[in-house]
Design an enzyme around this catalytic site. Structure first.
Site: not given
Ligand code: NVA
Ligand code: CP
Length: 300
Positions: A102, A129, A132, A219, A259, A287
């Site tokens: 990540r 992502h 997800q 989101d 998400c 997930r």
């Molecule tokens: N768009 C959000 C998704 C989190 C799962 C982020 O990137 O923070």
């Molecule tokens: N939706 C998602 O990826 O959650 P986290 O940021 O908690 O991993």
């Protein structure tokens, strides 16, 4: 399939195969049927950003598959002090069977795949992502019985979620509509590809996008890494919210997905969130199952 770097790399059939395997693994787990496909395998999980769902579901998933997972925060790795990604992955390829990462820049994930010799999984970048969205597609199938021909509407920031949903939705036969402010549109190349499919629309009008939708999705307005823009974004995104008036123009039996984490009162009202909590938390649970399917496909 050697890696999961972005959904656009997968064929429609590969996506459906993952969803089918995810359904099977979920069934086996619920019925106490052992499925230790990854005995003796180790997954490294590199995090440059926070996580609840991704971290825990990958770690538990590896355990359930008979393998193990290592949590590797970039704060503790030499990568956080400037060791090159190319060197890090060439080293980690000697110890591990796969990497989930990540991070911010999609190019880092692609570079890992280029220099490493083990499968790389994108656990979220600013661009996509994919894990997800595999869980999202799995959840929509569970509730609606299929995906083909459904209308999926995303409301909010044209961010990583929007990009992956557009690709995943269209590849599985859905019509995808997106409502976002003019300056916060999804990735231009993804939109170009989506328009060519004939099943895509992007508008600034929330109600136009939500009309007759089978699935409404939103989101946060400010993603991880955009914290300093939060106040400006709160202004720009006013009205890009799933509330009762948006629900009223969607199909009567429309489902709502998020998400998570959610900022209730911004992109979704507390009332709509709670009315659809079963769907949203099934989505979070999925997930685990969807990622186990990805792990089996890539690491077995
Ligand atoms: N768009 C959000 C998704 C989190 C799962 C982020 O990137 O923070
Ligand atoms: N939706 C998602 O990826 O959650 P986290 O940021 O908690 O991993």
């Amino acid at each position: 399939m050697k890696h999961l770097l972005k959904l656009s790399d997968l064929t429609s059939q590969e996506i459906l195969d993952i969803l089918n395997l995810a359904d099977q693994l979920k069934y086996e787990l619920k019925n106490g049927i052992e499925h230790k496909h990854l005995k003796g395998k180790t997954l490294g999980m590199i995090f440059r950003k926070a996580s609840t769902r991704t971290r825990v579901s990958f770690e538990v998933g590896m355990y359930q598959l008979g393998g193990q997972a290592l949590f590797l925060s970039s704060n503790d790795l030499q990568i956080g002090r400037g060791e090159e990604t190319a060197d890090t992955i060439r080293v980690l390829s000697r110890y591990l069977d796969g990497i989930m990462i990540r991070t911010f820049d999609q190019r880092e994930v692609e570079e890992m795949a280029r220099f490493g010799t083990i499968p790389i999984i994108n656990g979220l970048t600013d661009y996509e992502h994919p894990c997800q969205v595999l869980a999202d597609l799995m959840t929509i199938r569970e509730y609606k019985g299929g995906l083909n021909g459904l209308k999926l509407c995303f409301i909010g920031d044209g961010n990583n979620m929007a990009n992956s949903l557009i690709v995943g939705g269209i590849k599985t036969g859905m019509r995808v509509s997106v409502a976002c402010p003019k300056d916060y549109q999804p990735d231009a190349e993804i939109m170009k590809w989506a328009y060519e499919s004939g099943n895509f629309a992007c508008t600034q009008d929330v109600f136009e996008a939500a009309k007759d939708a089978d699935v409404l999705y939103t989101d946060v307005w400010a993603s991880m890494g955009q914290e300093s823009e939060a106040a400006k974004r709160r202004e720009a995104f006013k009205g890009y919210c799933i509330d009762d008036s948006v629900m009223a123009v969607a199909k009567k039996d429309a489902m709502v997905l998020h998400c998570l984490p959610a900022h209730k009162g911004e992109e979704i009202t507390k009332e709509v969130f709670e009315a659809h909590a079963n769907e949203i938390f099934d989505q979070a649970e999925n997930r685990l199952h969807a990622q186990k399917a990805v792990l089996v496909r890539l690491l077995k």
